[in-house]
Design a protein around this motif. Sequence first.
Motif, mmCIF file in Angstrom:
data_model
loop_
_atom_site.group_PDB
_atom_site.id
_atom_site.type_symbol
_atom_site.label_atom_id
_atom_site.label_comp_id
_atom_site.label_asym_id
_atom_site.label_seq_id
_atom_site.Cartn_x
_atom_site.Cartn_y
_atom_site.Cartn_z
ATOM 1 N N ILE A 74 41.352 42.271 39.389
ATOM 2 C CA ILE A 74 41.622 43.572 38.769
ATOM 3 C C ILE A 74 40.347 44.399 38.714
ATOM 4 O O ILE A 74 40.336 45.593 39.047
ATOM 5 N N ALA A 75 39.236 43.731 38.337
ATOM 6 C CA ALA A 75 37.974 44.467 38.241
ATOM 7 C C ALA A 75 37.595 45.071 39.593
ATOM 8 O O ALA A 75 37.212 46.248 39.672
ATOM 9 N N MET B 87 37.287 48.967 40.511
ATOM 10 C CA MET B 87 36.022 49.502 41.018
ATOM 11 C C MET B 87 36.221 50.238 42.338
ATOM 12 O O MET B 87 35.669 51.308 42.557
ATOM 13 N N MET B 88 37.002 49.623 43.211
ATOM 14 C CA MET B 88 37.145 50.217 44.536
ATOM 15 C C MET B 88 37.932 51.518 44.495
ATOM 16 O O MET B 88 37.683 52.435 45.264
ATOM 17 N N HIS B 89 38.931 51.587 43.614
ATOM 18 C CA HIS B 89 39.846 52.728 43.690
ATOM 19 C C HIS B 89 39.688 53.731 42.561
ATOM 20 O O HIS B 89 40.289 54.796 42.605
ATOM 21 N N PHE C 293 43.274 37.245 57.908
ATOM 22 C CA PHE C 293 44.728 37.143 57.905
ATOM 23 C C PHE C 293 45.337 38.241 57.032
ATOM 24 O O PHE C 293 46.399 38.770 57.329
ATOM 25 N N GLY C 294 44.638 38.596 55.973
ATOM 26 C CA GLY C 294 45.175 39.608 55.072
ATOM 27 C C GLY C 294 45.073 41.014 55.651
ATOM 28 O O GLY C 294 45.708 41.936 55.140
ATOM 29 N N GLY C 295 44.291 41.175 56.683
ATOM 30 C CA GLY C 295 44.012 42.541 57.143
ATOM 31 C C GLY C 295 42.692 42.929 56.519
ATOM 32 O O GLY C 295 42.600 43.103 55.301
ATOM 33 N N ALA C 296 41.663 43.060 57.370
ATOM 34 C CA ALA C 296 40.302 43.024 56.856
ATOM 35 C C ALA C 296 40.019 44.048 55.763
ATOM 36 O O ALA C 296 39.319 43.771 54.811
ATOM 37 N N ALA C 297 40.580 45.226 55.852
ATOM 38 C CA ALA C 297 40.147 46.273 54.935
ATOM 39 C C ALA C 297 41.029 46.389 53.703
ATOM 40 O O ALA C 297 40.848 47.283 52.894
ATOM 41 N N SER C 298 41.966 45.471 53.537
ATOM 42 C CA SER C 298 42.925 45.646 52.449
ATOM 43 C C SER C 298 42.761 44.560 51.392
ATOM 44 O O SER C 298 42.918 43.375 51.684
ATOM 45 N N LEU C 299 42.435 44.953 50.152
ATOM 46 C CA LEU C 299 42.288 43.972 49.077
ATOM 47 C C LEU C 299 43.616 43.305 48.769
ATOM 48 O O LEU C 299 43.698 42.096 48.559
ATOM 49 N N LEU C 300 44.675 44.093 48.748
ATOM 50 C CA LEU C 300 45.996 43.548 48.483
ATOM 51 C C LEU C 300 46.362 42.523 49.550
ATOM 52 O O LEU C 300 46.910 41.458 49.255
ATOM 53 N N GLY C 301 46.014 42.846 50.800
ATOM 54 C CA GLY C 301 46.274 41.921 51.897
ATOM 55 C C GLY C 301 45.541 40.616 51.688
ATOM 56 O O GLY C 301 46.094 39.533 51.925
#
Lengths: 308, 419
Positions: free
Chosen positions: A172-173, A177-179, A250-258
């Motif tokens: 969450i932190a 921070m990112m968004h 595997f998650g998709g490099a630029a995606s935190l949710l991924g």
Amino acid sequence: MFGEYSLSELASIFAMQGFSGLILFSVFVLMALGLAIIYGQMGVINMAHGEFMILGAYVTYLVSRAFGELPHALFNVYFPVAMVAAFLVAGALGAFVEWALIRRLYRRPLDTLLATWGLSLILQQLYRTIFGAREVGVTMPEWMMGSLKLSDTIEVPINGILVMGIAVAISIAVGVMMHRSSWGRQVRAVVQNRTMAGAVGIDTERTDRLTFAVGCGIAGVAGSAFTMIGSTGPSSGQLYIVDTFLVVVFGGAASLLGTIASAFTISQAQSILEFFLSGSMAKVLTLLTVVGILMLRPQGLFALKLRK
Amino acid sequence: MRLSFSASDPGLRRQIIGLALLAALLLVALPLGLDAFRLNLFGKYLCFAFVAIGLVLCWGMGGILSLGQGVFFGLGGYAMAMYLKLEASTPEATKIQSTPGIPDFMDWNQLKALPLWWEPFHSLPFTLIAIIALPVAFAFIIGTAMFRRRVGGVYFAIITQAIAAIATILIIGQQGYTGGVNGITDLRTLHGWDIRPDSARVTLYFVCAGLLLLAAVLALFVQRSKLGRILIAMRDQEDRVRFSGYDVAAFKTFVFCLGAVFASVGGAMFTLQVGFMSPTIVGIVPSIEMVIFCAVGGRLSVIGAVYGALLVNLARTSFSESFPELWLFGLGALFIAVVMAFPSGLAGVWVERIEPLLARLLRRKTTTPADPNAPEAPEPAPLTRDAAGRRPGAATLNALSTNPLPATPMTDAAARAAL
């Protein structure tokens, strides 16, 4: 395969394995978050990521030793202190490494990979010289040991729950921070278009250094959390590196949710398979599936739609 | 494939001289100067030089960094080891086992019969074909899957590293079929010929050195051919090559397969000379070390890569004999130094620093004596320089490719395309 178990036994098996899968999931998330920032956002391959985690673990070990000298009541709360210390130490080393090595290699990612591998060898040998080749473990406060009994057949360990809690909190932190923060906006701006970001007044070099330091700091916190569930040796970091990179890719490099989704998928698959196969075969099957999917779908689960 | 051969081509002359000096070192100087034990050790290092040559083509020229070369090394090594092990496990030799006639580690793991996929390795021709065909097939699958989807650079490195990790876990986990963490040991004869005595080891060394020189010639041929130019063009400006009508993926897959075959042959020679094969030479750590052999020698220089493999392995042996603590520090520093300070490796140092220095020294010697009006001193031939008493090892590094490394190495274009 399932024939010899009764229905309720099966339910318990799945619940227990699911829970140990959740602990593995938290471990993966903790490992991968720092890397998701460094690799996913900056595109830098940090092969020494595992060693930054081990650094956090050793810092925790030192703090626990220091608190062992203090009155007993204080020992119960050493863990938060250790985590902050781990974040700061690993982050400071990260900032130094970025300044000394990484910033000269931004245009040569494959060379970064080799240089950080060299760094990881040096750090490993450094740990071995300072702390010895044997694994060290921390003494846990009593309240962190034992387990909760949920039903007759299902028990969950407390330290596992704590690791999960830490993973959730840090995710969450990082997300906030990112968004939400201005730092996160700057990082994303620099990633998307470095030249334009510089033109509108963002100090891109400072942003890079800070990003790398925060990624390393999170690795330190992850290492600190790992001391709750296992011991630490000088070369433990190398064990994590493949898993961690696969989770992020595997998650998709630029995606935190991924990253979080892929950590969940991989850990659950592995821990459920582990019950029916030997541990090594479960791991092989999981990794093979992940590599196979990545060959068919290189962009990973959650790809950002970007025009390049 | 058109070759740009011409007698006056200085690059070609340089490569031929470099190759000749390498051959002299490997086939004459080392066998004369070393006893059988040390020679066997050098034979072992030469096996890694096969991998390094393959990496020059894949990584230096093609921009494809594979961190899974250990897997191909292991494919060749295990294929050879399986053949040797089957030959060593005759029913007479294994009659104390509960199931005679199968390899000892299978018996220890309660296997009752030889697994089906081991059966073909009774045959030497099949084994030799497998040493070539298995890595090609495997590299072709990986290469096609990845390069067709325009994946390369860092991404490719991570995936190949994961494959190396999977291979190690698989080999260690399936010890009934693979010998587990100990590997396949106690190998005795190759088609009835005992490989263990010193005389056999010397013979094997010569076979290994000969094959290595053959591989070097092949690699130099690829490097000088039009194929080599296309590889370099792809590394630097992939899209432009694609838009010019070349099938980029096919070229990349080809060079990756070639690198895999080199590694596999090296692995087979390793098994023959060392007498065992184990997962410790397959995994992540050895695979990435193979890259450093290539980087130290010079990622664009076929002949430099051989010296890189020899020197790094020699350093490892002597360091870990006397200062085991320092070796990891040294290796780590080597990784960083070669990337930060010497991106074109020993070959680059030779061409940029030592060669001009020598040329200046020689020129002064030849011009000062009598005739101040002498014409421009000719480019000194490397052979005369070697006669000036330098190590033959260092003298051959000048066999650089015709394409010196640009100031900023060019691996980034391919990597950017991956992400």
